[in-house]
Design a protein around this motif. Structure first.
Motif, PDB file in Angstrom:
ATOM      1  N   PHE A 118       0.829  -1.209   0.000  1.00  0.00           N
ATOM      2  CA  PHE A 118       0.000   0.000   0.000  1.00  0.00           C
ATOM      3  C   PHE A 118       0.864   1.260   0.000  1.00  0.00           C
ATOM      4  O   PHE A 118       0.619   2.184  -0.786  1.00  0.00           O
ATOM      5  N   LEU A 119       1.859   1.319   0.877  1.00  0.00           N
ATOM      6  CA  LEU A 119       2.681   2.531   0.953  1.00  0.00           C
ATOM      7  C   LEU A 119       3.455   2.751  -0.345  1.00  0.00           C
ATOM      8  O   LEU A 119       3.632   3.891  -0.793  1.00  0.00           O
ATOM      9  N   GLN A 120       3.906   1.671  -0.955  1.00  0.00           N
ATOM     10  CA  GLN A 120       4.597   1.810  -2.241  1.00  0.00           C
ATOM     11  C   GLN A 120       3.634   2.324  -3.308  1.00  0.00           C
ATOM     12  O   GLN A 120       4.017   3.134  -4.164  1.00  0.00           O
ATOM     13  N   TRP A 121       2.391   1.886  -3.241  1.00  0.00           N
ATOM     14  CA  TRP A 121       1.415   2.367  -4.226  1.00  0.00           C
ATOM     15  C   TRP A 121       1.015   3.823  -3.982  1.00  0.00           C
ATOM     16  O   TRP A 121       0.668   4.542  -4.920  1.00  0.00           O
ATOM     17  N   ILE A 122       1.084   4.277  -2.748  1.00  0.00           N
ATOM     18  CA  ILE A 122       0.848   5.697  -2.471  1.00  0.00           C
ATOM     19  C   ILE A 122       1.893   6.542  -3.197  1.00  0.00           C
ATOM     20  O   ILE A 122       1.557   7.529  -3.891  1.00  0.00           O
ATOM     21  N   ILE A 123       3.160   6.161  -3.077  1.00  0.00           N
ATOM     22  CA  ILE A 123       4.241   6.915  -3.739  1.00  0.00           C
ATOM     23  C   ILE A 123       4.109   6.802  -5.252  1.00  0.00           C
ATOM     24  O   ILE A 123       4.214   7.793  -5.990  1.00  0.00           O
ATOM     25  N   ALA A 297      -4.573  -0.857  -1.782  1.00  0.00           N
ATOM     26  CA  ALA A 297      -3.500  -0.884  -2.774  1.00  0.00           C
ATOM     27  C   ALA A 297      -4.019  -1.323  -4.133  1.00  0.00           C
ATOM     28  O   ALA A 297      -3.627  -0.781  -5.177  1.00  0.00           O
ATOM     29  N   GLN A 298      -4.930  -2.293  -4.134  1.00  0.00           N
ATOM     30  CA  GLN A 298      -5.491  -2.772  -5.393  1.00  0.00           C
ATOM     31  C   GLN A 298      -6.289  -1.682  -6.090  1.00  0.00           C
ATOM     32  O   GLN A 298      -6.218  -1.528  -7.313  1.00  0.00           O
ATOM     33  N   ARG A 299      -7.050  -0.904  -5.323  1.00  0.00           N
ATOM     34  CA  ARG A 299      -7.821   0.183  -5.938  1.00  0.00           C
ATOM     35  C   ARG A 299      -6.886   1.248  -6.533  1.00  0.00           C
ATOM     36  O   ARG A 299      -7.193   1.832  -7.577  1.00  0.00           O
TER      37      ARG A 299
END
Length: 914
Positions: A118-123, A297-299
């Motif tokens: 999730f945090l990687q997908w935020i960045i 993260a998937q969204r």
């Protein structure tokens, strides 16, 4: 004011996003070319293409190595509390983990091309949205090699200038990338480096040369980071503000995207900052809604929530700037130079500190403010109930402060607009409709306009805002509209009543003169933590929950480490001008502290200043007796500001008889860029958030960085009232201001890559020293408005006449020719005055007055009479007759009509007896 509980975690997310592309810098500089860890990092962070058996976006692998290299200079975020990331030391473990956890800050930064958590997908999401990529676009970008639309690879490509590309559709649209001629040189931020150069002069064709240029900047960067005070690492948000200015200095000219055949037109700095702002806001929205798991993260991965308005774009705007700066009182002229400079800087400080108040109340770092210039700012915040509640509270607080301290003469309006990730995309669904980002900009503009018309919420307050004003001490002597709160006796026995706000303005003006070039922002109530020193000056007025202090010696205060340790220091800003010994404008603009480009140049008295007898007369202030003062108290001391009265005398010149000639007059120059809103709206092809922020920063840089540097070196007698954003207001000797206009146009034309569609208009008014300062401001505003009425603008109004900027050099040449005629022929003043009537007749002829057509004959007759007195030789008289009729009648009056008044008045002003 207690720190927001999520400020540090949010700052860590922002820092991870901010550093996500630092590997581009390191890779191009060859920092880790032989590092054995590189191969492992490529497998972890860079996309692998099995068909060609190669890794794309290798910079991601370099990002992890670069953060490891810089770790010793960073606040402790890897071993200490690192929430929301996992540190190297796992919770409950006594020993350090040997393996970097998946959700570490380093992994979140480096994995933006191969995100999993999730945090990687935020960045990763923030990275893509900052660039405005549609999903399909990014997939292509992610699979592409490092080559730009200009044909250069990622080592050789240099940053394009957006100014060259701005072409409305009516002008044929933006040129193709390979037709673009201008690039920014790869150098740290300096007054010279912000100017684009021809590609052939700064874009290498060999990788070796190109990489060495990167290596030089990298070496400067890694040395400069050591100048950030170590003690400031204890406060992450404070340190990050300093680092942001360092990154600006290092990365302002580094192209961000160099793959997928893109244009390298957005700097690594602007991309880093907008990515950090978006990442911080996105993470906070998800944190508030408890959506931080794999489903979230998937969204983000499939963009199914891209229509969710997770962002809140918060705008601030200082209104009433001109009325505030030019307010007058009975004693205003006594310290007018300090007052103007102090008020101008105070406006900038109001805006900076109001923005800081918003950031801290929302728990956001300085990088969440992506626009900040000319009294305006824009902050990217999470669209949560807590955010909106805090903003409503801050709006009330700001209104109340300006009601109590400025009695409604000025204020800062807040407006906010929700936005979804999809609103920041740069491509429209069809060619006939605007892009989502363009539509969002229009909503932002409308939102701020509504706020301007609801200032102070007077309708809701019953219009009883100022009922408690206490005028028991009378009005303030510096600002006659404000109530004084005390009466003081000045040197010489003069009593003056004043208010705290005005006293602070004078203190600010004095601090600038005396070299107090750093500003400390302290939490209100913590000012006692300041060490008493002659090198520290604390302002009286509490400002939105903070106290401000100026200082000029970091060594005296131990780099303010004691303030950091006590939690008193919220920000420390370096607002100094470029170094005095920087003759070529090549010294990097970073000195260890967060930089704010808000201090315009003002003329000071030199250490060995000489005062020529008879030159300076002081009719507009001081004793007001018009005498040439030669005693010890007549002139400012070395290092002090030159008075406006003195500036009005600076253009006087000695004639052949040793007498001072010329008019004693001060000129005000007010101007701004024409149609800037339209330039932002339609000028940029496929606008993105990062591109928009980049253009805003670059527009401001000419006025806030280069102009003060140029004034100090070429026009040392010109005084900056304000200069930033897209506008400026300058004061100076009347003739110097005329020369300055031409020089500004020359340098601004270079700055915008000779784009004929980008230009500014100005108004010039000449006044006697001693005229009310408000009258000066109003006259300059009227002159500028007259310029703005000219078709196509790009205009100058001077002596009441409006002309195109391109005609200005011709008019200056005409004035010089009149000077030559005076020197060669003894051209009398009365003859030149008479020419004004012939200009009137020529204009009347244009309006259909047939009787006025006789102006040429009358001018010829008058010229003949003059020559009969002055020239005895008949052949010489005929030659002079032809010369005067050609230069004055044909080249001057017939060609220029009313515009010829400008050289006529210029000539008359130069030769008037002093």
């Amino acid at each position: 004011m207690a720190a927001h509980p999520l400020l540090d975690p949010t700052t860590r997310v922002a820092l991870a996003a901010y550093l996500h592309d630092i590997g581009k810098f390191a890779e191009r500089a060859g920092v880790f070319a032989d590092d054995p860890r590189l191969e492992v990092n490529l497998q972890l962070y860079s996309p692998y293409h099995a068909a060609g058996k190669w890794f794309s976006h290798r910079h991601a692998a370099h990002t992890a190595l670069a953060i490891d290299l810089l770790e010793r200079h960073l606040p402790d975020m890897l071993l200490a509390d690192s929430y929301p990331f996992v540190g190297r030391q796992k919770r409950g473990d006594a020993a350090l983990s040997e393996v970097e956890p998946t959700d570490s800050l380093v992994n979140a930064a480096a994995a933006h091309h191969r995100p999993t958590t999730f945090l990687q997908w935020i960045i990763a999401t923030a990275d893509r949205v900052a660039s405005g990529f549609e999903r399909e676009e990014f997939d292509q970008y992610n699979a592409s090699r490092d080559e730009t639309e200009t044909g250069k690879n990622h080592y050789q490509a240099r940053l394009l200038t957006l100014f060259e590309q701005i072409r409305p559709e009516a002008q044929g649209g933006a040129p193709g990338a390979r037709a673009l001629q201008w690039r920014y040189p790869l150098e740290p931020l300096t007054p010279e480096a912000i100017f684009p150069k021809l590609a052939k002069d700064c874009e290498p064709s060999a990788d070796g040369v190109a990489r060495e240029q990167y290596a030089r900047v990298w070496r400067w960067f890694t040395q400069a980071i050591e100048t950030i005070p170590r003690s400031h690492r204890a406060q992450l948000a404070l340190w990050f503000d300093h680092f942001d200015s360092l990154w600006l200095a290092a990365a302002h000219a580094i192209p961000s995207a160099t793959a997928f055949n893109v244009r390298p037109e957005v700097s690594l700095y602007d991309h880093s900052r907008t990515t950090a702002a978006l990442a911080a806001a996105l993470w906070r929205w998800h944190e508030a809604h408890q959506q931080t798991d794999e489903r979230a993260a998937q969204r983000l991965r499939d963009r199914s929530d891209f229509d969710e308005p997770k962002l809140l774009l918060v705008q601030g705007d200082f209104f009433g700037i001109q009325d505030f700066i030019f307010a007058a009182g009975g004693q205003t002229r006594r310290q007018i130079a300090k007052l103007l400079r102090g008020r101008s800087l105070q406006v900038s400080l109001f805006t900076e500190v109001a923005a800081l108040h918003v950031l801290e109340a929302l728990g956001l770092p300085s990088t969440s403010m992506v626009i900040n210039a000319a009294g305006k700012f824009l902050i990217v915040a999470p669209n949560t109930a807590d955010t909106r509640e805090a903003l409503n509270r801050i709006r009330v607080e700001l209104n109340r402060w300006f009601e109590q301290q400025a009695y409604g003469l000025a204020g800062i309006g807040l407006a906010w607009e929700p936005a979804a990730c999809r609103d920041l995309l740069r491509k429209a669904q069809s060619p006939d409709e605007p892009t989502p980002f363009t539509r969002m900009l229009e909503r932002l503009h409308a939102s701020l306009e509504r706020e301007k018309y609801r200032r102070f919420d007077l309708a809701q307050q019953g219009a009883q805002v100022f009922s408690d004003a206490d005028y028991s001490h009378g009005p303030c002597g510096w600002n006659g509209r404000l109530p004084a709160d005390r009466t003081d006796t000045l040197p010489g026995g003069v009593e003056i009543a004043s208010c705290a706000l005005s006293r602070d303005q004078i203190a600010i003006g004095e601090a600038i003169v005396k070299g107090y070039d750093r500003l400390l922002v302290l939490a209100d109530g913590m000012q006692d933590a300041l060490q008493a020193s002659a090198d520290v000056r604390l302002l009286e007025t509490e400002l939105f929950g903070y106290r401000l202090a100026f200082t000029r010696a970091q060594d005296v205060t131990g780099q303010f480490g004691n303030l950091v340790g006590q939690g008193a220091l919220r920000r420390c800003w370096d607002y100094s001008l470029p170094a005095a010994d920087d003759k070529g404008g090549t010294q990097p603009l970073f000195g260890g502290y967060a930089r704010r480009f808000v201090s315009g140049y003002v003329p000071r008295v030199g250490p060995d200043e000489q005062w020529p007898a008879g030159k300076y007369r002081f009719d507009g202030g001081g004793r007001g007796d018009g005498d040439d003062r030669r005693d010890d108290d007549a002139f400012p001391k070395p290092g002090e500001l030159r008075t406006l009265d003195m500036l009005a005398c600076e253009d006087l010149a000695l004639d052949a008889d040793g007498q001072w000639k010329g008019v004693v007059a001060l000129a005000a120059l007010k101007g701004d860029i024409d149609d800037l809103g339209e330039i932002f709206r339609v000028g940029l092809a496929q606008p993105s958030f990062a591109k928009w922020a980049s253009l805003s920063r670059q527009v401001n840089a000419y006025f806030a960085i280069y102009l003060p540097w140029m004034l100090a070196r070429e026009f040392p007698h010109v005084y900056t009232v304000f200069a930033g954003g897209d506008d400026f207001f300058l004061l100076g000797p009347w003739q110097t201001i005329q020369r300055l206009v031409q020089r500004m146009r020359e340098t601004f034309t270079q700055y915008v890559a000779h784009n004929p569609g980008i230009h500014f208009s100005v108004g010039i008014v000449n006044i006697k020293p001693g005229a009310p300062i408000q009258t000066l401001a109003e006259s300059a505003e009227e002159a500028l408005a007259q310029s703005k009425r000219r078709d196509g603008k790009d205009a100058i109004t001077c002596f009441g006449e409006t002309v195109g900027n391109r005609d200005w050099p011709l008019l200056q040449d005409m004035a010089a020719k009149l000077d030559e005629l005076r020197a060669e022929l003894g051209l009398p003043t009365a003859y030149v005055y008479g020419l004004l009537s012939f200009v009137d007749m020529a204009e009347a002829q244009d309006k259909g007055d047939v009787k006025a057509a006789i102006w040429r004959a009358r001018l010829a007759y008058r010229t003949r009479r003059l020559l009969q007195r002055e020239v005895k030789d008949e052949a010489a008289r005929r030659a002079w007759q032809n010369t005067l009729m050609q230069q004055i009648a044909e080249d001057g009056i017939a060609r220029l009509r009313g515009a010829y008044r400008i050289p006529l008045f210029t000539h008359l002003y130069r030769h008037r007896e002093h």
